[in-house]
Design a protein around this motif. Structure first.
Motif, PDB file in Angstrom:
ATOM      1  N   CYS A  98       3.407 -71.226 -21.010  1.00 11.10           N
ATOM      2  CA  CYS A  98       3.968 -69.395 -20.323  1.00 11.10           C
ATOM      3  C   CYS A  98       5.281 -68.768 -20.767  1.00 11.10           C
ATOM      4  N   ASN A  99       6.034 -69.814 -21.880  1.00 12.24           N
ATOM      5  CA  ASN A  99       6.964 -69.455 -22.344  1.00 12.24           C
ATOM      6  C   ASN A  99       6.783 -69.205 -23.774  1.00 12.24           C
ATOM      7  N   LYS A 100       5.429 -69.315 -24.391  1.00 18.15           N
ATOM      8  CA  LYS A 100       4.869 -68.443 -25.070  1.00 18.15           C
ATOM      9  C   LYS A 100       4.504 -66.877 -24.608  1.00 18.15           C
ATOM     10  N   LEU A 101       4.144 -67.071 -23.640  1.00 18.05           N
ATOM     11  CA  LEU A 101       3.463 -66.123 -23.173  1.00 18.05           C
ATOM     12  C   LEU A 101       4.976 -65.127 -23.023  1.00 18.05           C
ATOM     13  N   SER A 102       5.127 -65.462 -22.149  1.00 13.81           N
ATOM     14  CA  SER A 102       6.434 -64.545 -22.470  1.00 13.81           C
ATOM     15  C   SER A 102       6.939 -63.897 -23.402  1.00 13.81           C
ATOM     16  N   THR A 103       6.846 -64.746 -24.750  1.00 13.07           N
ATOM     17  CA  THR A 103       7.358 -64.753 -26.055  1.00 13.07           C
ATOM     18  C   THR A 103       6.460 -62.917 -26.560  1.00 13.07           C
ATOM     19  N   VAL A 104       4.923 -64.122 -25.948  1.00 13.33           N
ATOM     20  CA  VAL A 104       4.241 -63.055 -26.775  1.00 13.33           C
ATOM     21  C   VAL A 104       4.355 -61.414 -26.210  1.00 13.33           C
ATOM     22  N   LEU A 105       4.412 -61.601 -24.905  1.00  8.07           N
ATOM     23  CA  LEU A 105       4.806 -59.898 -23.890  1.00  8.07           C
ATOM     24  C   LEU A 105       6.085 -59.409 -24.284  1.00  8.07           C
ATOM     25  N   ARG A 119      -4.773 -61.130 -23.527  1.00  3.81           N
ATOM     26  CA  ARG A 119      -6.291 -61.606 -21.986  1.00  3.81           C
ATOM     27  C   ARG A 119      -7.208 -62.521 -21.896  1.00  3.81           C
ATOM     28  N   ASP A 120      -6.737 -63.320 -22.556  1.00  4.20           N
ATOM     29  CA  ASP A 120      -7.610 -64.378 -22.646  1.00  4.20           C
ATOM     30  C   ASP A 120      -6.821 -65.921 -21.889  1.00  4.20           C
ATOM     31  N   PHE A 121      -5.345 -65.295 -22.105  1.00  2.00           N
ATOM     32  CA  PHE A 121      -4.492 -66.693 -20.703  1.00  2.00           C
ATOM     33  C   PHE A 121      -5.376 -66.782 -20.093  1.00  2.00           C
ATOM     34  N   ASP A 122      -4.995 -68.040 -19.476  1.00  2.00           N
ATOM     35  CA  ASP A 122      -5.226 -68.573 -17.816  1.00  2.00           C
ATOM     36  C   ASP A 122      -5.213 -68.158 -16.817  1.00  2.00           C
ATOM     37  N   LYS A 123      -5.191 -67.262 -16.261  1.00  2.00           N
ATOM     38  CA  LYS A 123      -4.687 -66.187 -15.069  1.00  2.00           C
ATOM     39  C   LYS A 123      -3.998 -67.632 -13.674  1.00  2.00           C
ATOM     40  N   SER A 124      -4.507 -68.372 -13.509  1.00  2.00           N
ATOM     41  CA  SER A 124      -3.771 -69.503 -12.892  1.00  2.00           C
ATOM     42  C   SER A 124      -2.362 -69.911 -13.420  1.00  2.00           C
ATOM     43  N   VAL A 125      -2.986 -70.763 -14.807  1.00  2.00           N
ATOM     44  CA  VAL A 125      -1.188 -70.981 -15.266  1.00  2.00           C
ATOM     45  C   VAL A 125      -0.330 -70.136 -15.218  1.00  2.00           C
ATOM     46  N   ALA A 126      -0.527 -68.902 -16.158  1.00  2.00           N
ATOM     47  CA  ALA A 126       0.640 -67.683 -15.588  1.00  2.00           C
ATOM     48  C   ALA A 126       1.046 -67.540 -14.160  1.00  2.00           C
ATOM     49  N   LYS A 127      -0.001 -67.933 -13.329  1.00  2.00           N
ATOM     50  CA  LYS A 127       0.884 -67.481 -11.473  1.00  2.00           C
ATOM     51  C   LYS A 127       2.030 -68.720 -11.000  1.00  2.00           C
ATOM     52  N   LYS A 128       1.806 -70.010 -12.006  1.00  2.00           N
ATOM     53  CA  LYS A 128       1.957 -70.653 -11.632  1.00  2.00           C
ATOM     54  C   LYS A 128       3.357 -70.888 -12.046  1.00  2.00           C
ATOM     55  N   PHE A 129       4.098 -70.441 -13.639  1.00  2.00           N
ATOM     56  CA  PHE A 129       4.726 -71.227 -13.959  1.00  2.00           C
ATOM     57  C   PHE A 129       5.680 -69.073 -14.987  1.00  2.00           C
ATOM     58  N   LEU A 130       4.945 -68.428 -14.767  1.00  2.00           N
ATOM     59  CA  LEU A 130       5.158 -66.910 -15.748  1.00  2.00           C
ATOM     60  C   LEU A 130       6.149 -66.735 -14.207  1.00  2.00           C
ATOM     61  N   PRO A 131       7.691 -65.868 -14.896  1.00  2.00           N
ATOM     62  CA  PRO A 131       8.694 -64.844 -13.863  1.00  2.00           C
ATOM     63  C   PRO A 131       7.933 -64.298 -13.573  1.00  2.00           C
ATOM     64  N   LEU A 132       8.389 -63.316 -11.945  1.00  2.00           N
ATOM     65  CA  LEU A 132       7.386 -62.184 -11.493  1.00  2.00           C
ATOM     66  C   LEU A 132       7.818 -61.015 -12.516  1.00  2.00           C
ATOM     67  N   ASN A 133       8.375 -60.587 -13.520  1.00  2.00           N
ATOM     68  CA  ASN A 133       8.332 -59.418 -14.158  1.00  2.00           C
ATOM     69  C   ASN A 133       7.541 -59.340 -15.312  1.00  2.00           C
ATOM     70  N   ASP A 134       7.398 -60.690 -15.169  1.00  2.00           N
ATOM     71  CA  ASP A 134       6.501 -61.139 -17.016  1.00  2.00           C
ATOM     72  C   ASP A 134       4.945 -60.961 -16.363  1.00  2.00           C
ATOM     73  N   LEU A 135       5.112 -61.808 -15.071  1.00  2.00           N
ATOM     74  CA  LEU A 135       3.631 -62.008 -14.050  1.00  2.00           C
ATOM     75  C   LEU A 135       3.181 -59.849 -13.716  1.00  2.00           C
ATOM     76  N   THR A 136       4.039 -59.638 -14.200  1.00  2.00           N
ATOM     77  CA  THR A 136       3.643 -58.368 -12.931  1.00  2.00           C
ATOM     78  C   THR A 136       2.743 -57.687 -14.484  1.00  2.00           C
ATOM     79  N   ARG A 137       4.192 -57.687 -15.319  1.00  2.00           N
ATOM     80  CA  ARG A 137       3.344 -57.158 -17.031  1.00  2.00           C
ATOM     81  C   ARG A 137       2.000 -57.374 -17.045  1.00  2.00           C
ATOM     82  N   PHE A 138       1.714 -58.783 -17.368  1.00  2.00           N
ATOM     83  CA  PHE A 138       1.211 -59.430 -17.428  1.00  2.00           C
ATOM     84  C   PHE A 138      -0.457 -58.698 -16.810  1.00  2.00           C
TER      85      PHE A 138
END
Length: 323
Positions: A250-257, A284-303
């Motif tokens: 999720c750190n990588k996902l936040s970075t990519v966003l 697009r292919d990132f596991d949504k359930s993982v994102a919902k567990k560990f992504l900060p709220l603002n980034d989760l909304t954007r994602f």
């Protein structure tokens, strides 16, 4: 308070307009047992002479003159000769409150912390001031707990608001092959060697956001270094803390966003279409359930918006979300 020595490493490149005032704020520190290492990174203005003049004025100042190779190489040169019990960093166009290093040393000693942290205030181009300081005092008693908060954005990544015990940065270097996000990688690497962390969220360091700063520039290839370093962090986390793999993902996902947003807001989509498409596919292919567990709220909304409607994401980014 203990009289242990602090080595402060200052990378300098063509800062003649700001350097004297900045270095004056270091010489005025209430904590006196300092080693101030000025690394002139091949400046072609008066910065080199200003460094030498300060070394003549105060015997705590050491100067390294080297060929220009970037901020990471400059800091690494300082690390090689640092003799202090603690290591701090400082940028030669910023300013430190007079008690900043006394404050950090007191925090490190009181809490027996391997890394002690304060906060930064930012002076904007129009003179307005911003700070995320909350006054909260927080302690982490393990590297894994600290890394969880580092990965989800609850810890500032700037090294200039940190004081590191020398032993936790032995062998740790800034990545000289990458030109951005090097602070976060260094902090992550030092955290792997640490067991206790302390933060008193008071603004003691002043960062000046000047005209022509990177926040106002066109998107360039260097910003993809952020993703490269996020991958390195992910690889190292898998080895050392496999239980934190999803956090590091999720750190990588936040970075990519963030990089995807920068490509768009800084007019890079045409030039870097291939890279932008690759980043989009990762999200697009990132596991949504993982994102919902560990992504900060603002980034989760954007994602979630991006996953649902890319055109809507770009519209909202352009008009409402340029941070």
């Amino acid at each position: 308070m203990t009289d242990k020595k602090i080595s402060i490493i200052v990378p300098i490149y063509n800062l003649e307009k700001y350097l004297e005032n900045s270095l004056d704020s270091l010489l005025a520190q209430t904590y006196k047992n300092l080693e101030i290492i000025l690394v002139d990174d091949g400046s072609n203005d008066a910065s080199a002479q200003i460094c030498d003049d300060f070394a003549k004025k105060d015997d705590r100042v050491n100067v390294i003159h080297k060929k220009n190779a970037g901020v990471s190489a400059a800091r690494n040169s300082g690390l090689k000769i640092a003799s202090g019990d603690y290591i701090g960093f400082f940028d030669g166009d910023d300013s430190a409150d007079p008690d900043m290093f006394e404050f950090l040393m007191s925090l490190a000693q009181k809490d027996n912390a391997d890394i002690a942290m304060c906060e930064v205030r930012t002076i904007m181009e129009d003179g307005s001031q911003r700070s995320l300081a909350t006054g909260e005092h927080r302690i982490w008693n393990s590297s894994s707990d600290f890394l969880k908060d580092l990965f989800n954005g609850k810890v500032s990544i700037d090294v200039y608001t940190k004081l590191f015990k020398k032993e936790v940065v032995n062998g740790v270097v800034f990545p000289e092959d990458c030109k951005t996000n090097e602070d976060k990688y260094f902090l992550f690497s030092a955290a792997l060697n640490s067991s206790k962390f302390s933060c008193d969220s008071q603004a003691k360091y002043t960062y000046f956001r000047r005209e022509g700063s990177s926040s106002n520039t066109r998107f360039t290839q260097k910003y993809f270094d952020c993703v490269i370093l996020a991958d390195r962090i992910l690889d190292e986390t898998r080895k050392r803390y496999p239980e934190l793999e999803e956090n590091a993902l999720c750190n990588k996902l936040s970075t990519v966003l963030r990089i995807y947003k920068l490509i768009y807001t800084r007019n890079g989509l045409e030039e870097f279409k291939k890279e932008a498409d690759e980043l989009y596919c990762f999200m697009r292919d990132f596991d949504k359930s993982v994102a919902k567990k560990f992504l900060p709220l603002n980034d989760l909304t954007r994602f979630l918006i991006l996953r649902t409607n890319k055109k809507l994401f770009l519209f909202l980014t352009k008009h409402f979300d340029r941070r």
